[in-house]
Design an enzyme around this catalytic site. Structure first.
Site, mmCIF file in Angstrom:
data_model
loop_
_atom_site.group_PDB
_atom_site.id
_atom_site.type_symbol
_atom_site.label_atom_id
_atom_site.label_comp_id
_atom_site.label_asym_id
_atom_site.label_seq_id
_atom_site.Cartn_x
_atom_site.Cartn_y
_atom_site.Cartn_z
ATOM 1 N N ALA A 10 0.856 -1.187 0.000
ATOM 2 C CA ALA A 10 0.000 0.000 0.000
ATOM 3 C C ALA A 10 0.894 1.240 0.000
ATOM 4 C CB ALA A 10 -0.920 -0.025 1.223
ATOM 5 N N GLU A 74 8.780 -2.291 4.663
ATOM 6 C CA GLU A 74 8.744 -2.138 3.211
ATOM 7 C C GLU A 74 10.063 -2.513 2.524
ATOM 8 O OE1 GLU A 74 7.247 1.607 1.863
ATOM 9 O OE2 GLU A 74 7.857 1.224 -0.198
ATOM 10 N N SER A 230 5.962 1.838 -10.328
ATOM 11 C CA SER A 230 4.856 2.101 -11.261
ATOM 12 C C SER A 230 5.127 3.290 -12.172
ATOM 13 C CB SER A 230 3.558 2.346 -10.490
ATOM 14 O OG SER A 230 3.335 1.330 -9.550
HETATM 15 N N1 LIG Z 1 -2.869 4.576 -12.697
HETATM 16 C C1 LIG Z 1 -1.978 5.405 -12.150
HETATM 17 N N2 LIG Z 1 -2.399 6.435 -11.386
HETATM 18 C C2 LIG Z 1 -1.523 7.283 -10.817
HETATM 19 N N3 LIG Z 1 -0.184 7.172 -10.975
HETATM 20 C C3 LIG Z 1 0.306 6.173 -11.726
HETATM 21 C C4 LIG Z 1 -0.577 5.245 -12.354
HETATM 22 N N4 LIG Z 1 0.180 4.341 -13.022
HETATM 23 C C5 LIG Z 1 1.458 4.694 -12.848
HETATM 24 N N5 LIG Z 1 1.559 5.809 -12.074
HETATM 25 C C6 LIG Z 1 2.853 6.443 -11.713
HETATM 26 O O1 LIG Z 1 3.415 5.652 -10.687
HETATM 27 C C7 LIG Z 1 3.739 6.448 -9.556
HETATM 28 C C8 LIG Z 1 3.552 5.662 -8.286
HETATM 29 O O2 LIG Z 1 4.446 4.567 -8.313
HETATM 30 P P1 LIG Z 1 4.368 3.396 -7.219
HETATM 31 O O3 LIG Z 1 3.052 2.727 -7.252
HETATM 32 O O4 LIG Z 1 5.560 2.539 -7.434
HETATM 33 O O5 LIG Z 1 4.528 4.259 -5.906
HETATM 34 P P2 LIG Z 1 3.912 4.050 -4.452
HETATM 35 O O6 LIG Z 1 4.327 2.705 -3.958
HETATM 36 O O7 LIG Z 1 2.459 4.343 -4.461
HETATM 37 O O8 LIG Z 1 4.670 5.205 -3.667
HETATM 38 P P3 LIG Z 1 5.784 5.138 -2.520
HETATM 39 O O9 LIG Z 1 6.500 3.815 -2.642
HETATM 40 O O10 LIG Z 1 6.699 6.298 -2.816
HETATM 41 O O11 LIG Z 1 4.990 5.252 -1.250
HETATM 42 C C9 LIG Z 1 2.859 7.680 -9.675
HETATM 43 O O12 LIG Z 1 3.431 8.791 -9.027
HETATM 44 C C10 LIG Z 1 2.766 7.865 -11.187
HETATM 45 O O13 LIG Z 1 3.878 8.572 -11.686
HETATM 46 MG MG LIG Z 2 6.140 1.981 -3.244
#
Ligand SMILES: Nc1ncnc2c1ncn2[C@@H]1O[C@H](COP(=O)(O)OP(=O)(O)OP(=O)(O)O)[C@@H](O)[C@H]1O
Ligand SMILES: [Mg+2]
Length: 272
Positions: A10, A74, A230
């Site tokens: 998450a 994490e 992501s």
């Molecule tokens: N459907 C989506 N909606 C929003 N952002 C997306 C989407 N798909 C890809 N991204 C990108 O991926 C990024 C988030 O990446 P990721 O999911 O790896 O981070 P997270 O695990 O949520 O954040 P953190 O690890 O820093 O707490 C967003 O900031 C955006 O640039």
């Molecule tokens: Mg992350």
């Protein structure tokens, strides 16, 4: 019937879910902002699952689930997932490497003998793309942003070394960026398009991430840098910039298939 094992990461922006179905792993994503969608889906889809959650919002999510859930750190979950996914895609993964998680922010790790050490990071990451894209173009949809960016021309926004060394031979490659967003004069004469601006944002993010990550790779004397998160999703421009700049720095870039699920996979594996 066996209880389904579910690993969840998450994060600040997205909730990533990995669970086993037969012999394969199934992946699912939800926006962290709409955490109740993830909660409803999890509560409705599985009967008495065994759940492990990691990530900054793990506590928040655990409190809302019907099933009891354990939480794990994490960085350890990610490390485990990275080793698993890297092992699946390469015959021989080196014993030590850097791994770089480009999430909302960016976290940089040194991995050796299956252990990890967080060696640094930068606030420049996927969240920076979303925030700057919104400020500069008003766009907020991720898929739209990366799609438009792929047609953009950074040359209308960024100042290259060769732009400064007009006609003269520069001491470093003229194709390198001298100043991100530095082409002010030309931008005043002709506004860059939305696509150009978005491409320049992605360029700046990729270059900063590689600059910091490759410095750490030098410090730790490792040859390969594994990038995931992501922010690389449907984003060939960011991949290309990272690939090119990492090779320029003399290091080998590696992209993990399903790498954005490293944390979720690590959480899932911790249940075995
Ligand atoms: N459907 C989506 N909606 C929003 N952002 C997306 C989407 N798909 C890809 N991204 C990108 O991926 C990024 C988030 O990446 P990721 O999911 O790896 O981070 P997270 O695990 O949520 O954040 P953190 O690890 O820093 O707490 C967003 O900031 C955006 O640039
Ligand atoms: Mg992350």
């Amino acid at each position: 019937m066996n209880q389904t094992k579910i690993g969840i990461d998450a994060g600040g922006t997205l909730v990533k879910v990995a669970y086993r179905e037969s012999s394969s792993i199934v992946y699912q994503t939800f926006p962290s902002q709409a955490i109740y969608d993830a909660v409803s889906w999890l509560n409705d889809s599985f009967l008495n699952p065994i759940v492990c959650i990691t990530g900054g919002k793990s506590q928040l999510l655990a409190e809302k689930l019907t099933a009891p859930a354990k939480t794990i750190v994490e960085f350890d979950a990610t490390n485990r997932g990275v080793h698993f996914l890297a092992g699946q895609q390469r015959d021989a993964i080196e014993n030590n490497f850097m791994f770089v998680n480009i999430g909302t922010g960016t976290s940089i790790h040194y991995a050796k003998d299956m252990e990890q050490q967080r060696v640094g990071g930068t606030g420049i990451g996927g969240g920076t793309l979303m925030g700057l894209a919104y400020l500069l173009t008003g766009l907020w949809d991720y898929e739209r942003i990366v799609q438009l960016a792929s047609n953009g021309d950074r040359g209308n926004v960024d100042l290259k070394v060769k732009d400064i060394f007009e006609g003269a031979l520069p001491p470093i490659s003229g194709e390198l960026t001298a100043s991100n967003f530095g082409k002010k004069e030309s931008m005043m004469a002709r506004n860059p398009s939305e696509s150009d601006i978005l491409a320049a944002i992605i360029g700046m993010i990729g270059e900063v991430i590689v600059t910091v990550s490759s410095q750490m790779a030098f410090q730790h004397n490792v040859g390969s840098i594994i990038y995931f998160g992501s922010s690389l999703r449907s984003n060939p421009l960011l991949r290309d910039i990272i690939k090119e700049y990492t090779r320029l720095a003399g290091k080998e870039p590696v992209f993990l298939k399903n790498g954005e699920y490293s944390g979720a996979v690590g959480a899932l594996l911790s249940l075995d």
